[in-house]
Design a protein around this motif. Structure first.
Motif, PDB file in Angstrom:
ATOM      1  N   CYS A  89       0.859  -1.200   0.000  1.00  0.00           N
ATOM      2  CA  CYS A  89       0.000   0.000   0.000  1.00  0.00           C
ATOM      3  C   CYS A  89       0.893   1.247   0.000  1.00  0.00           C
ATOM      4  O   CYS A  89       2.042   1.210   0.454  1.00  0.00           O
ATOM      5  N   HIS A 138      -0.583  -4.337   5.268  1.00  0.00           N
ATOM      6  CA  HIS A 138      -1.932  -4.571   5.821  1.00  0.00           C
ATOM      7  C   HIS A 138      -2.910  -5.034   4.731  1.00  0.00           C
ATOM      8  O   HIS A 138      -4.110  -5.020   4.936  1.00  0.00           O
ATOM      9  N   GLU A 139      -2.365  -5.375   3.543  1.00  0.00           N
ATOM     10  CA  GLU A 139      -3.205  -5.954   2.489  1.00  0.00           C
ATOM     11  C   GLU A 139      -2.684  -7.361   2.249  1.00  0.00           C
ATOM     12  O   GLU A 139      -1.546  -7.519   1.783  1.00  0.00           O
ATOM     13  N   GLU A 160      -8.106  -5.532   0.809  1.00  0.00           N
ATOM     14  CA  GLU A 160      -8.214  -4.460   1.822  1.00  0.00           C
ATOM     15  C   GLU A 160      -8.424  -3.113   1.151  1.00  0.00           C
ATOM     16  O   GLU A 160      -9.224  -2.292   1.624  1.00  0.00           O
TER      17      GLU A 160
HETATM   18 ZN   LIG Z   1      -3.574   0.850   2.882  1.00  0.00          ZN
END
Ligand SMILES: [Zn+2]
Ligand SMILES: NC(=O)C1=CN([C@@H]2O[C@H](COP(=O)(O)OP(=O)(O)OC[C@H]3O[C@@H](n4cnc5c(N)ncnc54)[C@H](OP(=O)(O)O)[C@@H]3O)[C@@H](O)[C@H]2O)C=CC1
Ligand SMILES: O=C(CO)[C@H](O)[C@H](O)COP(=O)(O)O
Length: 341
Positions: free
Chosen positions: A38, A64-65, A144
């Motif tokens: 990201c 966080h993906e 996400e």
């Molecule tokens: Zn992100």
């Protein structure tokens, strides 16, 4: 068990740490398989997130993906090998009015808490959503980011006036692409216009009704509502144009992240009676909604495959560095790490 965690310790420097984890029935153990980078991860990786945040949040594992397969569930609720998408937000309390991703007490992975760059991720059992068995996992890796658009559109739906004729989306990158796509599916009768800067990026937006270069917007071109997906320095310029090119009482959904405060023409916000709705991150409910959308419209993941820009097999820390560096020089789409470390 001993888990290996790949933490960013300072800009462009990743080190392995070892953490002893007890297995409990509260957690499902997931082996990550596909991790996607990201823009927020890149701000930490390059050190552009700002000195204070770097000092406060590092060392931590980025990402966080991501998706993976269940490696062990002590209760047997999830079979070993089940393909799942991992929810990076971990709430520590409930609030009847405030969504989990806005609670200051929530822990968000790769923003002060370890992200998914680990051998195994220990997830609370409400922090995973089962994916369709035939899901393209390179696409699923950036679910996400899709949930960010799902969440923002849900907020828009609750807060905006009911006119839904035309939407404008500013930002011809990943989030702009996803937002345009979801708007087309959620409001099939509406017209969606993408406002961007670059021809070859706009060429990918095959499903929108109109594409306009930001320096060629006709003065009298108006939309009912607008989404800002530019971020960085582009945010201010985009918001300025959005204010000029929306009808009175429009809602402006702001998604782009900027390291610096941006100036907003409040006089025109007041005169036009505009509503500005900020959105950050998402919660478990947005992940379930997104996966349901994938199932209901298998064309959505197909369109999203246009966004798979670069893939890198990762078997060492050196490969992680290669993936982040290559992502920086990639001009289109998402970079996905095939996590085999
Ligand atoms: Zn992100
Ligand atoms: N709110 C949230 O929870 C989340 C926010 N984000 C944020 O969203 C932003 C976009 O992310 P992502 O799509 O991955 O990034 P991208 O770089 O892929 O997309 C941004 C795009 O916007 C273009 N752009 C820049 N200025 C303008 C402008 N004034 N008008 C129209 N387009 C413009 C950029 O062009 P060029 O590169 O040529 O300048 C680029 O193509 C980032 O700030 C990111 O951090 C991401 C995830 C979650
Ligand atoms: O990318 C995001 C969510 O997907 C958010 O922009 C990100 O979490 C913001 O966090 P930070 O304050 O650490 O930059």
């Amino acid at each position: 068990m001993i888990n290996q965690i790949y933490r960013l310790v300072s800009a462009r420097q990743i080190e392995v740490t070892y953490k002893d984890r007890a297995i409990s029935s509260d957690h499902v153990v997931v082996r990550p398989t596909h991790l996607s980078i990201c823009a927020a991860d890149q701000r930490y990786y390059t050190g552009t997130r700002g000195e204070e945040a770097m000092k406060k949040k590092l060392p931590m594992a980025l990402i966080h993906e991501g998706v993976g397969e269940v490696a062990y569930d002590p209760t047997g609720e999830y079979a070993v090998g089940t393909k799942v998408v991992m929810v990076p937000n971990t709430p520590t309390e409930e609030d009847p009015y405030v969504a989990e991703n806005y609670l200051r007490s929530s822990k968000f992975r790769s923003s002060g808490y370890d992200g998914f760059m680990q051998d195994y991720v220990f997830l609370n059992r409400d922090r995973l959503v089962v994916l369709p068995e035939d899901m393209n996992m390179e696409v699923a890796a950036f679910t996400e980011l899709v949930t960010i658009a799902t969440h923002s559109i849900a907020r828009f739906e609750r807060k905006a006036i009911k006119r839904r004729g035309t939407f404008g989306v500013w930002g011809d990158g990943n989030l702009g692409f996803i937002t345009c796509l979801l708007l087309k599916y959620m409001y099939p009768d509406c017209k969606v216009t993408i406002f961007g800067k670059t021809q070859y990026k706009l060429d990918h937006f095959s499903f929108v009704d109109e594409k306009i270069f930001i320096n060629e917007i006709p003065e009298d071109y108006m939309v009912d509502h607008a989404f800002e997906c530019a971020g960085g320095k582009g945010s201010q310029y985009a918001i300025d144009q959005m204010i000029d090119h929306v009808h009175p009482e429009a809602t402006l959904c702001l998604l782009g992240v900027s390291e610096y405060p941006v100036e907003i023409n409040t006089r025109m916000v007041l005169e036009k009676g505009l509503t500005l709705v900020g959105s950050s991150r998402s919660g478990a409910v947005d992940f379930q909604k997104t996966v349901d959308l994938y199932k209901a419209h298998p064309e959505i993941p197909e369109y999203l495959s246009t966004l798979v820009g670069y893939t890198q097999e990762v078997t060492s820390v050196k490969d992680i560095i290669t993936a982040f560096e290559s992502d920086l020089s990639s001009s289109w789409g998402k970079s996905v790490m095939l996590w085999k470390i």
